[in-house]
Each structure stands twice: as C-alpha cells, then as structure tokens.
Design an enzyme around this catalytic site. Structure first.
Site, PDB file in Angstrom:
ATOM      1  N   HIS A  38      -5.007  -3.790  -8.921  1.00  0.00           N
ATOM      2  CA  HIS A  38      -5.798  -5.027  -9.018  1.00  0.00           C
ATOM      3  C   HIS A  38      -5.178  -5.918  -7.947  1.00  0.00           C
ATOM      4  CE1 HIS A  38      -7.773  -8.511 -11.137  1.00  0.00           C
ATOM      5  NE2 HIS A  38      -6.878  -9.111 -10.358  1.00  0.00           N
ATOM      6  N   LEU A  39      -5.987  -6.428  -7.031  1.00  0.00           N
ATOM      7  CA  LEU A  39      -5.399  -7.095  -5.859  1.00  0.00           C
ATOM      8  C   LEU A  39      -4.414  -8.206  -6.243  1.00  0.00           C
ATOM      9  CD1 LEU A  39      -5.361  -7.273  -2.725  1.00  0.00           C
ATOM     10  CD2 LEU A  39      -6.923  -9.220  -2.992  1.00  0.00           C
ATOM     11  N   HIS A  40      -3.222  -8.107  -5.700  1.00  0.00           N
ATOM     12  CA  HIS A  40      -2.206  -9.159  -5.887  1.00  0.00           C
ATOM     13  C   HIS A  40      -1.397  -9.239  -4.599  1.00  0.00           C
ATOM     14  CE1 HIS A  40      -0.548  -5.311  -7.270  1.00  0.00           C
ATOM     15  NE2 HIS A  40       0.568  -5.728  -6.687  1.00  0.00           N
ATOM     16  N   TYR A  60       0.870  -1.166   0.000  1.00  0.00           N
ATOM     17  CA  TYR A  60       0.000   0.000   0.000  1.00  0.00           C
ATOM     18  C   TYR A  60       0.911   1.221   0.000  1.00  0.00           C
ATOM     19  CZ  TYR A  60      -3.988   2.962   0.559  1.00  0.00           C
ATOM     20  OH  TYR A  60      -4.964   3.889   0.320  1.00  0.00           O
ATOM     21  N   PRO A 107      -0.007   0.169  -3.931  1.00  0.00           N
ATOM     22  CA  PRO A 107       0.616  -0.666  -4.958  1.00  0.00           C
ATOM     23  C   PRO A 107       0.899   0.188  -6.196  1.00  0.00           C
ATOM     24  CG  PRO A 107      -1.759  -0.955  -5.007  1.00  0.00           C
ATOM     25  CD  PRO A 107      -1.465   0.041  -3.898  1.00  0.00           C
ATOM     26  N   SER A 108       1.615  -0.383  -7.149  1.00  0.00           N
ATOM     27  CA  SER A 108       1.773   0.309  -8.446  1.00  0.00           C
ATOM     28  C   SER A 108       0.604  -0.023  -9.356  1.00  0.00           C
ATOM     29  CB  SER A 108       3.058  -0.137  -9.145  1.00  0.00           C
ATOM     30  OG  SER A 108       4.173   0.255  -8.420  1.00  0.00           O
TER      31      SER A 108
HETATM   32  N1  GTA Z   1       5.021 -11.939 -13.590  1.00  0.00           N
HETATM   33  O1  GTA Z   1       4.446  -8.437 -16.458  1.00  0.00           O
HETATM   34  C1  GTA Z   1       4.637  -8.815 -15.306  1.00  0.00           C
HETATM   35  C2  GTA Z   1       4.754  -7.942 -14.183  1.00  0.00           C
HETATM   36  N2  GTA Z   1       4.722  -6.579 -14.046  1.00  0.00           N
HETATM   37  C3  GTA Z   1       4.531  -5.576 -15.083  1.00  0.00           C
HETATM   38  C4  GTA Z   1       4.896  -6.283 -12.747  1.00  0.00           C
HETATM   39  N3  GTA Z   1       5.030  -7.419 -12.057  1.00  0.00           N
HETATM   40  C5  GTA Z   1       4.952  -8.470 -12.915  1.00  0.00           C
HETATM   41  N4  GTA Z   1       5.037  -9.790 -12.691  1.00  0.00           N
HETATM   42  C6  GTA Z   1       4.930 -10.622 -13.753  1.00  0.00           C
HETATM   43  N5  GTA Z   1       4.720 -10.142 -15.010  1.00  0.00           N
HETATM   44  O2  GTA Z   1       6.234  -7.221  -7.714  1.00  0.00           O
HETATM   45  C7  GTA Z   1       5.196  -7.553 -10.622  1.00  0.00           C
HETATM   46  C8  GTA Z   1       6.128  -6.511 -10.053  1.00  0.00           C
HETATM   47  C9  GTA Z   1       5.629  -6.365  -8.620  1.00  0.00           C
HETATM   48  C10 GTA Z   1       4.156  -6.717  -8.742  1.00  0.00           C
HETATM   49  C11 GTA Z   1       3.311  -5.481  -8.652  1.00  0.00           C
HETATM   50  O3  GTA Z   1       3.958  -7.289 -10.018  1.00  0.00           O
HETATM   51  O4  GTA Z   1       7.472  -6.900 -10.104  1.00  0.00           O
HETATM   52  P1  GTA Z   1       2.927  -3.578  -6.894  1.00  0.00           P
HETATM   53  O5  GTA Z   1       1.707  -3.161  -7.629  1.00  0.00           O
HETATM   54  O6  GTA Z   1       2.855  -3.598  -5.422  1.00  0.00           O
HETATM   55  O7  GTA Z   1       4.055  -2.661  -7.460  1.00  0.00           O
HETATM   56  O8  GTA Z   1       3.359  -5.033  -7.328  1.00  0.00           O
HETATM   57  P2  GTA Z   1       5.619  -2.569  -7.122  1.00  0.00           P
HETATM   58  O9  GTA Z   1       6.054  -3.412  -6.030  1.00  0.00           O
HETATM   59  O10 GTA Z   1       5.930  -1.127  -7.039  1.00  0.00           O
HETATM   60  O11 GTA Z   1       6.291  -3.219  -8.330  1.00  0.00           O
HETATM   61  P3  GTA Z   1       7.067  -2.676  -9.459  1.00  0.00           P
HETATM   62  O12 GTA Z   1       6.130  -2.082 -10.409  1.00  0.00           O
HETATM   63  O13 GTA Z   1       7.956  -3.696 -10.012  1.00  0.00           O
HETATM   64  O14 GTA Z   1       7.996  -1.505  -8.811  1.00  0.00           O
HETATM   65  C12 GTA Z   1       9.186  -1.872  -8.246  1.00  0.00           C
HETATM   66  C13 GTA Z   1       9.730  -0.755  -7.414  1.00  0.00           C
HETATM   67  O15 GTA Z   1      10.825  -1.326  -6.751  1.00  0.00           O
HETATM   68  C14 GTA Z   1      10.198   0.394  -8.271  1.00  0.00           C
HETATM   69  O16 GTA Z   1       9.847   1.599  -7.659  1.00  0.00           O
HETATM   70  C15 GTA Z   1      11.696   0.234  -8.315  1.00  0.00           C
HETATM   71  O17 GTA Z   1      12.367   1.458  -8.210  1.00  0.00           O
HETATM   72  C16 GTA Z   1      12.018  -0.651  -7.127  1.00  0.00           C
HETATM   73  N6  GTA Z   1      13.009  -1.686  -7.421  1.00  0.00           N
HETATM   74  C17 GTA Z   1      14.096  -1.893  -6.674  1.00  0.00           C
HETATM   75  N7  GTA Z   1      14.829  -2.898  -7.176  1.00  0.00           N
HETATM   76  C18 GTA Z   1      14.186  -3.339  -8.267  1.00  0.00           C
HETATM   77  C19 GTA Z   1      14.455  -4.358  -9.223  1.00  0.00           C
HETATM   78  N8  GTA Z   1      15.508  -5.112  -9.130  1.00  0.00           N
HETATM   79  N9  GTA Z   1      13.558  -4.548 -10.221  1.00  0.00           N
HETATM   80  C20 GTA Z   1      12.468  -3.784 -10.320  1.00  0.00           C
HETATM   81  N10 GTA Z   1      12.163  -2.817  -9.452  1.00  0.00           N
HETATM   82  C21 GTA Z   1      13.022  -2.581  -8.428  1.00  0.00           C
END
Ligand code: GTA
Length: 330
Positions: free
Chosen positions: A269-271, A263, A265-266
């Site tokens: 949609h609940l995951h 919270y 999330p990016s």
């Molecule tokens: N299997 O196409 C996908 C996909 N996408 C587009 C996102 N996810 C996917 N998984 C599959 N296929 O864990 C995953 C993401 C995330 C989850 C969404 O869905 O990897 P969330 O809505 O809570 O958003 O979860 P979150 O956690 O911010 O995820 P997101 O978008 O990856 O952002 C990552 C954040 O972590 C960024 O702000 C970035 O700066 C930071 N970060 C730090 N290290 C990394 C890294 N190694 N890789 C990516 N991001 C990193």
C-alpha cells in the site's frame, strides 16, 4: 517525577537542528512506545527463547524468535542513539556507576552502569508472527534481481497477490483505529491525502535518526510499479505537505531529509519513508527510490515505472527468489 519534569522542560527548550541530539518529549514518547508495542497480556518473561534470527553489531540490534502461548513471536531489541538530554542525565546521575578496566597515563577504560531509565532498549514485538515474518527477519544471503515489465506481470505481481503480508496495520492508521495520537499531520483528501506519523523503527527521542512514514489514503496503489502521471499530484502533495509538517514539528529542512519509497516494499500500500540523513535500514541504492527522482522520471515519461527494468534485492529463502530462479534460471 522531578527528573521527568526536568526532561520535559529540557525537551521543550531544545532547539532541534542539523543532526541534533536534543531530546524530544521523552516521557510521552516512552508512554507511546509501550502502547504500540506491547499488548496488555504480553511480557518478556512469558516468551520462550527459540533462536537468534539475525543480529547487527553495527546497529546494536538483535532479532529473536520466541514462543508465546504456542504462537511464534519475533522480538527486535535495539540500543537507541544518545540524545543531549540523556548524556546530561548520564553525567548528573552517574555517581558510583563507573567500573574501571585499566588506566594508562591519561587513558582510562571503563564500563558505565547507568540508571535503567537512561538505558532503555527499543523493543518491537510481532505477535503472532507468521513464517513470512520469521523469514524476513532471518539472516540470509541476498541476490539482486533485474525485473523487467514482463517479469513484473508474470512473476512478481502473481507472487505479491498470492502471499502478501497483512496491511491491517495500515488500515488501522488510515481509519484512526491505531496510533491516532501519534499522527503528525493528516491531509484527509481521499485522492491526494495521507497520514504522516513516526515509523515503527523510530523511538521519537532524537532527530539524528528521525524516521517517519507517510501513508496515502488512496487504496489501490501497491508500489512504485503502479505510479504514473495521474499520481503526480498525490506525490507532489506528500512531498510538499510532508516536508512542511516535519519542518514545523522537528525544525528539519527538506535538505536534511531523505524521502523515498522501497522497491520491493514489505507492505503493498503506497507509503513514503521520511528519514534524517543517517544510514536507515533499507536506504541502500538497491531498495530506496528518492521521491524527487520518481516525480522527475514520471514528469519525463508518464509510464516510466510501468516500462522500466527495476533492480531489487531478494532473500535466498524468499519464494520470489525461487520463482525467478525457476523461470529465469539465473
Ligand atoms: N507507525 O504498525 C506500524 C508499522 N509496521 C507494521 C511497519 N511500519 C510501521 N509503522 C508504524 N506502525 O518503515 C513501518 C516499517 C517500515 C514501513 C514499511 O512501515 O518500519 P516497507 O513496506 O518498505 O517495508 O515499509 P520495510 O522497510 O521492509 O519495513 P519493515 O517491515 O520494518 O522491515 C524492516 C527490514 O529492515 C527488515 O528486513 C529488517 O531485517 C531490517 N531492519 C534492520 N534494522 C531494523 C530495525 N532496527 N528494526 C526493524 N527492522 C530492521
């Protein structure tokens, strides 16, 4: 081919246990990486470097903005953890790869130049990337916001409804259009069901940084704020069947997993995130809410998440920060 066969049999023999570095099915995972992250017409030399958005010496990763055919691209390069299999290979295939810097008594400092196959970089490419992606991966000052139920209704909800990141990738998974061969477990029930699969952030090669995501089939739950007593069966189902599937496939017990939602999330949609007990990005207290605590809170008060103040971090350039600043003047 022999090397790959060796690796496959190593992987099959590997007993995956606490913080295990044993390799999973290295070859098939590498093939999957290519399928997911690379479009057929995309290669690195065709991408023009624009700037470094952020980097993390600790995680050995760098976030890069590029241009491809006039469109913005975000590339994430990340050095991956070692697995026992890759360390064995490093030693077995390491002839003449040591460059000595100095030697003092029993201490030596070297650089190793391993075979490229043992030195792959996990590479995630977002193309075309939106301004929101550029902003999300850029280094920025963070601020903590304490969001009341009223703030959610008046500030956050209108914001997330006006500029959401596309969740087409989520629907592609739920509709079996993408990543189908990566699904670890599916419960197809439209109310209680979900799909569990490796997260984009995990290369799937060692369980010490295991990272899976469970995406629920039900489509109208945006985030933690929407969860109430009617969702308890869904949450319990994901907790139970998700941990069972991980135990069966990766030999990790529920006590070896951190299971949480973000919270904010990016993607709205609940995951649910299922990770090993490592410092995964987004596992800090201001963002990660343990599923067990969520279930417990809702069991105690059905409307806990509709009434509570929730604290989260927001980036300085995020429009949400500007909205809170404007309306709350903090
Ligand atoms: N299997 O196409 C996908 C996909 N996408 C587009 C996102 N996810 C996917 N998984 C599959 N296929 O864990 C995953 C993401 C995330 C989850 C969404 O869905 O990897 P969330 O809505 O809570 O958003 O979860 P979150 O956690 O911010 O995820 P997101 O978008 O990856 O952002 C990552 C954040 O972590 C960024 O702000 C970035 O700066 C930071 N970060 C730090 N290290 C990394 C890294 N190694 N890789 C990516 N991001 C990193």
């Amino acid at each position: 081919a022999d090397v790959l066969n060796d690796r496959e049999s190593n992987a099959k023999r590997a007993k995956l246990s606490e913080n295990s570095n044993e390799a999973l099915d290295l070859r098939s995972q590498q093939e999957e990486e290519v399928t997911i992250h690379r479009k057929a017409d995309l290669n690195l030399s065709a991408i023009k470097f624009v700037r470094i958005l952020n980097d993390s010496p600790l995680n050995k990763s760098v976030f890069v903005e590029g241009l491809y055919n006039g469109e913005k691209v975000v590339i994430i390069f990340e050095k991956t953890p070692f697995s026992e299999a890759s360390v064995k290979q490093l030693l077995e295939r390491g002839d003449n790869s040591l460059k000595q810097h100095f030697h003092n008594d029993i201490y030596g400092d070297y650089t190793t130049f391993p075979n490229p196959e043992l030195n792959g970089l996990k590479t995630t490419i977002i193309h075309p990337a939106t301004e929101k992606h550029i902003e999300k991966y850029s280094a920025q000052q963070l601020f903590l916001i304490e969001e009341s139920a009223e703030d959610y209704a008046n500030i956050t909800l209108p914001y997330i409804e006006s500029t959401p990141l596309s969740i087409d990738w989520v629907y592609n998974i739920l509709e079996h259009k993408s990543e189908t061969d990566r699904i670890i477990f599916e419960d197809p029930d439209p109310e209680l069901g979900f799909i569990l699969l490796p997260d984009l952030k995990w290369n799937g090669q060692q369980t010490n940084d295991l990272y899976l995501v469970a995406i629920c089939h039900k489509r109208n739950i945006k985030s933690l704020r929407d969860l109430n007593q009617q969702h308890l069966p869904l949450l319990r189902n994901i907790q139970k069947k998700g941990t069972e599937a991980i135990s069966k496939k990766y030999d990790l017990k529920p006590s070896e997993l951190r299971i949480y939602v973000h919270y904010q999330p990016s993607f709205y949609h609940l995951h649910i995130h299922f990770t090993a007990l490592f410092d995964a990005p987004g596992s800090r207290v201001e963002r990660a809410h343990l599923l067990s605590t969520i279930i417990n809170n809702i069991e105690l008060y059905g409307d806990y998440y509709q009434k509570s103040r929730l604290t989260f971090a927001v980036r300085k350039n995020d429009a949400l920060f500007a909205k809170f600043e404007e309306l709350k003047k903090f």
